[in-house]
Design an enzyme around this catalytic site. Structure first.
Site, PDB file in Angstrom:
ATOM      1  N   LYS A 117      -3.327   5.436  12.558  1.00  0.00           N
ATOM      2  CA  LYS A 117      -2.376   4.875  11.600  1.00  0.00           C
ATOM      3  C   LYS A 117      -0.963   5.268  12.006  1.00  0.00           C
ATOM      4  O   LYS A 117      -0.684   6.443  12.246  1.00  0.00           O
ATOM      5  CB  LYS A 117      -2.704   5.410  10.200  1.00  0.00           C
ATOM      6  CG  LYS A 117      -1.895   4.804   9.076  1.00  0.00           C
ATOM      7  CD  LYS A 117      -2.355   5.374   7.737  1.00  0.00           C
ATOM      8  CE  LYS A 117      -1.526   4.828   6.593  1.00  0.00           C
ATOM      9  NZ  LYS A 117      -1.929   5.410   5.282  1.00  0.00           N
ATOM     10  N   HIS A 119       1.858   4.472  10.151  1.00  0.00           N
ATOM     11  CA  HIS A 119       2.783   4.442   9.023  1.00  0.00           C
ATOM     12  C   HIS A 119       2.241   5.353   7.931  1.00  0.00           C
ATOM     13  O   HIS A 119       1.114   5.840   8.011  1.00  0.00           O
ATOM     14  CB  HIS A 119       2.942   3.013   8.494  1.00  0.00           C
ATOM     15  CG  HIS A 119       1.655   2.399   8.020  1.00  0.00           C
ATOM     16  ND1 HIS A 119       0.739   1.841   8.881  1.00  0.00           N
ATOM     17  CD2 HIS A 119       1.117   2.297   6.769  1.00  0.00           C
ATOM     18  CE1 HIS A 119      -0.299   1.389   8.190  1.00  0.00           C
ATOM     19  NE2 HIS A 119      -0.102   1.659   6.914  1.00  0.00           N
TER      20      HIS A 119
END
Length: 241
Positions: A117, A119
């Site tokens: 991921k 963000h």
């Protein structure tokens, strides 16, 4: 309904076999496996599909882990239970809950993301953060070739210099690895130098199921299924120690 004859009612292996059957995670018959082998039994971890089943499954894992720590196979200072995505996620979470609430062993859980991921909180892992020197127990359902372990160890090591101290499976199929007389479990133990244990192995499953009955008192396993299991293990089962 599956009934035990009472002789081994308190046996962990018997209780777990009964749980597998009642959850329909274990079925007997004629199944084609991913390996192409024709097996007289099939184990589907996807059958643990509600809160009650996954909670009880976590308790079985926790009971085995507590025993392994008590006997010294696993160290006492384990900090997190790691489950490889996706099937290992509910296993890690339910095991950590059971260890903490029922066995008074506060412990975290960690699982990996299939894709990193970039963000929000970011990263490749969810749950207890991994740190250098942290001791980790892995949990998984059934090992066929050890692929999940071989993929997970480098990811864990890339995150932090953790020590994987062992792996606990639900079921050890005790089958030979491709091109070897050793089982996948034995191969992983030798390759990574940590112990691999299971709640139950396939021989224990058949021994337990042979002593169980249907609700009407008839034998759970037919003679044909028992013979097919013996022939299957004679052909594909690992015979090394």
């Amino acid at each position: 309904m599956v009934a035990d004859n009472g002789q081994h009612q308190t046996s962990l292996q018997h209780r777990f076999t009964q749980f597998l059957l009642q959850s329909e995670a274990l079925k007997f018959g004629d199944f084609t496996l991913k390996s192409g082998r024709q097996s007289p039994y099939f184990i589907n971890a996807g059958a643990f599909d509600d809160g009650a089943k996954i909670a009880l499954l976590g308790e079985f894992y926790a009971t085995v882990i507590e025993g392994l720590i008590s006997e010294g196979t696993f160290p006492k200072d384990v900090e997190t239970v790691f489950g490889p995505a996706y099937k290992g996620i509910p296993l890690a979470v339910s095991t950590a809950i059971a260890l903490t609430s029922a066995h008074h062993m506060p412990i975290g859980y960690t699982f990996d993301r299939k894709e990193k991921k970039d963000h929000g909180d970011g990263g490749s892992f969810v749950g207890t953060p991994l740190r250098d020197g942290m001791k980790v127990i892995m949990v998984d359902d059934v090992m066929t070739a050890g692929t999940a372990v071989r993929e997970s160890i480098p990811k864990l090591k890339a995150e932090a210099d953790v020590e994987v101290v062992g792996l606990v499976l639900a079921v050890d199929r005790m089958e030979q690895s491709k091109g070897s007389e050793a089982s996948a479990v034995q191969t992983i133990e030798r390759e990574f130098s940590f112990p691999v244990r299971s709640i139950v192995n396939v021989r224990q499953i058949f021994q337990a199921a042979a002593e169980m009955q249907h609700g009407d008192g008839s034998a759970l396993l037919s003679v044909d299924i028992q013979q097919a299991a013996e022939e299957y293990l004679a052909r594909y089962g690992s015979h090394t120690v």
